[in-house]
Write a protein that holds these residues in place. Structure first.
Motif, PDB file in Angstrom:
ATOM      1  N   GLY A 266      14.290  -3.200  42.080  1.00 45.98           N
ATOM      2  CA  GLY A 266      14.681  -4.268  42.931  1.00 45.98           C
ATOM      3  C   GLY A 266      16.661  -3.776  43.450  1.00 45.98           C
ATOM      4  N   TYR A 267      16.826  -2.624  42.886  1.00 47.64           N
ATOM      5  CA  TYR A 267      18.168  -2.105  43.221  1.00 47.64           C
ATOM      6  C   TYR A 267      18.067  -1.235  44.898  1.00 47.64           C
ATOM      7  CZ  TYR A 267      18.842  -1.728  37.947  1.00 47.64           C
ATOM      8  OH  TYR A 267      18.363  -2.637  36.540  1.00 47.64           O
ATOM      9  N   LEU A 268      17.190  -1.406  45.470  1.00 45.56           N
ATOM     10  CA  LEU A 268      17.186  -1.131  46.909  1.00 45.56           C
ATOM     11  C   LEU A 268      16.479  -1.735  47.104  1.00 45.56           C
ATOM     12  CD1 LEU A 268      18.024   2.014  48.033  1.00 45.56           C
ATOM     13  CD2 LEU A 268      15.719   2.776  47.780  1.00 45.56           C
ATOM     14  N   ARG A 269      16.869  -1.757  49.082  1.00 49.73           N
ATOM     15  CA  ARG A 269      16.066  -3.075  49.466  1.00 49.73           C
ATOM     16  C   ARG A 269      16.038  -2.441  50.909  1.00 49.73           C
ATOM     17  NH1 ARG A 269      20.689  -4.716  48.346  1.00 49.73           N
ATOM     18  NH2 ARG A 269      21.694  -4.781  50.959  1.00 49.73           N
ATOM     19  N   TYR A 270      15.038  -2.343  51.524  1.00 46.28           N
ATOM     20  CA  TYR A 270      14.506  -1.658  52.984  1.00 46.28           C
ATOM     21  C   TYR A 270      12.676  -2.178  52.592  1.00 46.28           C
ATOM     22  CZ  TYR A 270      11.698   2.091  50.379  1.00 46.28           C
ATOM     23  OH  TYR A 270      11.039   2.648  49.037  1.00 46.28           O
ATOM     24  N   ASP A 271      13.032  -2.246  54.235  1.00 52.36           N
ATOM     25  CA  ASP A 271      11.247  -3.000  54.970  1.00 52.36           C
ATOM     26  C   ASP A 271      10.945  -1.881  55.023  1.00 52.36           C
ATOM     27  OD1 ASP A 271      12.479  -5.378  54.590  1.00 52.36           O
ATOM     28  OD2 ASP A 271      12.902  -5.733  56.877  1.00 52.36           O
ATOM     29  N   ASP A 272       8.967  -1.645  54.650  1.00 55.61           N
ATOM     30  CA  ASP A 272       8.023  -0.475  55.083  1.00 55.61           C
ATOM     31  C   ASP A 272       8.034   0.116  56.736  1.00 55.61           C
ATOM     32  OD1 ASP A 272       7.599  -0.672  52.443  1.00 55.61           O
ATOM     33  OD2 ASP A 272       6.137  -2.732  52.874  1.00 55.61           O
TER      34      ASP A 272
END
Length: 551
Positions: A270-276
């Motif tokens: 939960g520390y990094l956000r990106y879409d596959d």
């Protein structure tokens, strides 16, 4: 080692007088808690060495007395040596935050059969470990989940700051918990061990958010492919790069072993956000318009086999830089790596890339508090005694001056080096008896089997070459025939072959002069004869290797 029963003793195994290998032991009544177990990395003088560990030899015989290990955050200079530490201290309990333990667990998969008890803690939590009470405090640094730790002992409270800065607008919104620190100060901090890395830097460090604005600007200017290098633990920097790239329609590719390993861990926790859909593999980059690709890679310190260095040398399997590409070096220069980084930059420019790397270009801000932040930190806590930690010696001295300027008594501010001890007794700090603090070198699969003598030989081999003498000896160790002399890295044989003949002749005369002898005597004579010959002929000191064959 004798530990006083009426005092707390703090021993420094690494991180004082250098950047890296951070490790300290806080002991009382015969029991100890370890704060951080980090590595440092080799420089040019450490030929062939992979990692450098603190030397915790004197703790091995007291393994049952080690109550726990506390990790302040997930950087390699604070956790990198732990897999090796666990070989000597199996089954120990390690306390740290979620991301730090996630990165550590991934690291431990490379060290099978490791016996360790990992316990997740959060800022604000208090944990009792034997006679110690550990209190964790949220701080901001260049990686999420950083904590200071207050170690409450029967002989006083010792606060270890970990690495920190006072960023008021951090990417994750988790600011250094000044009210908690103030409360500790109100209750009384008997000793502060505090990050010193930027103690000689005036003013304040800019917020990490300013880097995001700069990255967006640089990415907008880029004409072709973008390569950005940063530390594989710098999750906030990577997040800002991903956000800027995807907003501009670029796909993102992670390159480098630690980068590929760490980013999915950070996202899963939960520390990094990106879409596959925004992420591609390195072999897929060739299928995309270069103007639609961002590569985030390792190699910010010019490490020889890291992705960026291979690109700079034109040797990367999948990435060949061309005119119009942009390389953004979004990281600091660790002292000692300047030459390697400069070499990488020159190679990148030679490949045709535009390189953005200077601090003034705004692509990096430090994760460590500058002088004015440190003053504020000291005034919040009002420690009775201070030992500056984490920094080169000049940083420690600068920090000591700040501590005195903010009200700590001069005789209660002690500048230490690795191998020093301080004793907290009756509310006063004093120097203890120093101990031998060496370095343990990791070379391939070997740990500690390469010492300074081997490094000296490797240094001589790299600068002076090697001379090998093969001698046939009879049963009384008398020379049979003529010696054979071979060399590597000493002379250019096409021009100087006559020197080998002269060396063989001189050596033969010297060994024959011994008459009946012994192997040790002959070996010493070979060293003396050839060392003298090359010193007189060329002024050089090659490594001499005698090979004795009995016939």
């Amino acid at each position: 080692m004798t530990i006083q029963s009426d005092a707390a003793t703090i021993s420094f195994y690494g991180g004082l007088g250098q950047i890296g290998a951070n490790m300290a032991a806080i002991e009382t009544d015969g029991k100890a808690v370890i704060v951080d177990v980090g590595v440092t990395f080799p420089d040019a003088e450490h030929h062939g060495i992979d990692l450098i560990l603190p030397d915790w030899y004197d703790l091995r015989e007291r393994a049952p007395d080690i109550q726990a290990v506390v990790l302040t955050h997930g950087h390699e200079d604070h956790i990198g040596a732990l897999p090796f530490f666990l070989r000597d201290f199996p089954g120990i309990t390690v306390y740290s935050a979620k991301l730090t333990l996630g990165l550590l667990e991934a690291k431990l998969t490379e060290h099978p059969d490791t016996d360790v008890n990992l316990v997740e803690v959060e800022p604000g939590e208090r944990v009792t470990v034997g006679d110690f009470e550990l209190e964790f405090v949220q701080v901001t640094h260049s990686i999420p989940d950083c904590m200071a730790v207050a170690v409450h002992t029967p002989h006083g409270t010792i606060l270890h700051s970990g690495d920190f800065r006072l960023d008021q607008t951090p990417i994750d919104g988790r600011v250094t918990d000044l009210p908690h620190l103030a409360q500790l100060g109100d209750n009384g901090v008997d000793l502060l061990l505090c990050d010193s890395t930027n103690a000689d830097v005036p003013g304040h460090v800019k917020s990490e958010r300013t880097v995001g604005t700069t990255l967006r600007h640089q990415f907008e200017q880029a004409e072709g492919r973008i390569v950005m290098t940063t530390f594989a633990s710098h999750v906030h920097r990577v997040q800002q790069a991903i956000d800027a790239a995807t907003t501009l329609g670029r796909k993102v590719c992670f390159v480098g072993r630690s980068m590929v390993r760490n980013m999915p861990i950070a996202r899963d926790l939960g520390y990094l956000r990106y879409d596959d859909d925004d992420i591609i593999e390195i072999h897929e980059t060739a299928e995309y318009d270069p103007r639609r690709v961002l590569i985030i890679c390792t190699g910010s310190q010019g490490e020889p086999y890291a992705a960026l260095s291979l690109m700079a040398a034109g040797q990367h399997r999948h990435v060949t830089l061309v005119e119009g590409d942009t390389v953004v070096m979004a990281s600091s220069q660790i002292p000692g790596n300047e030459d390697a980084i400069s070499k990488a930059i020159n190679g990148l420019v030679r490949q045709g890339a535009r390189v953005v790397h200077r601090r003034e270009e705004g692509v990096h801000v430090s994760g460590h508090a500058a002088a004015e932040e440190l003053k504020f930190f000291h005034n919040i806590i009002r420690p009775k005694a201070v030992v500056p930690v984490h920094g080169e010696y000049r940083h420690l001295v600068a920090h000591a001056q700040l501590a005195v300027a903010t009200g700590t008594a001069p005789d209660q501010v002690i500048v230490c080096s690795d191998g020093d001890r301080v004793i907290l007794k009756g509310g006063r700090l004093e120097r203890g008896e120093s101990f031998t603090s060496g370095r343990v070198f990791v070379d391939g699969l070997g740990v500690g089997d390469v010492g300074n003598a081997v490094l000296r030989d490797r240094s001589r081999l790299s600068s002076e070459g090697v001379c090998i003498a093969v001698l046939k000896l009879d049963s009384k160790y008398r020379l049979d025939g003529e010696p054979q002399i071979m060399q590597q890295g000493l002379i250019y044989e096409a021009n100087d072959a006559h020197l080998l003949e002269q060396a063989a002749k001189a050596l033969g005369e010297d060994v024959r002069g011994l008459g009946s002898s012994s192997e040790d005597v002959v070996r010493r004579k070979v060293y003396e004869s050839l060392s003298r010959f090359w010193r007189e002929q060329l002024g050089r000191k090659p490594v001499v290797v005698p090979v004795l064959m009995e016939v």
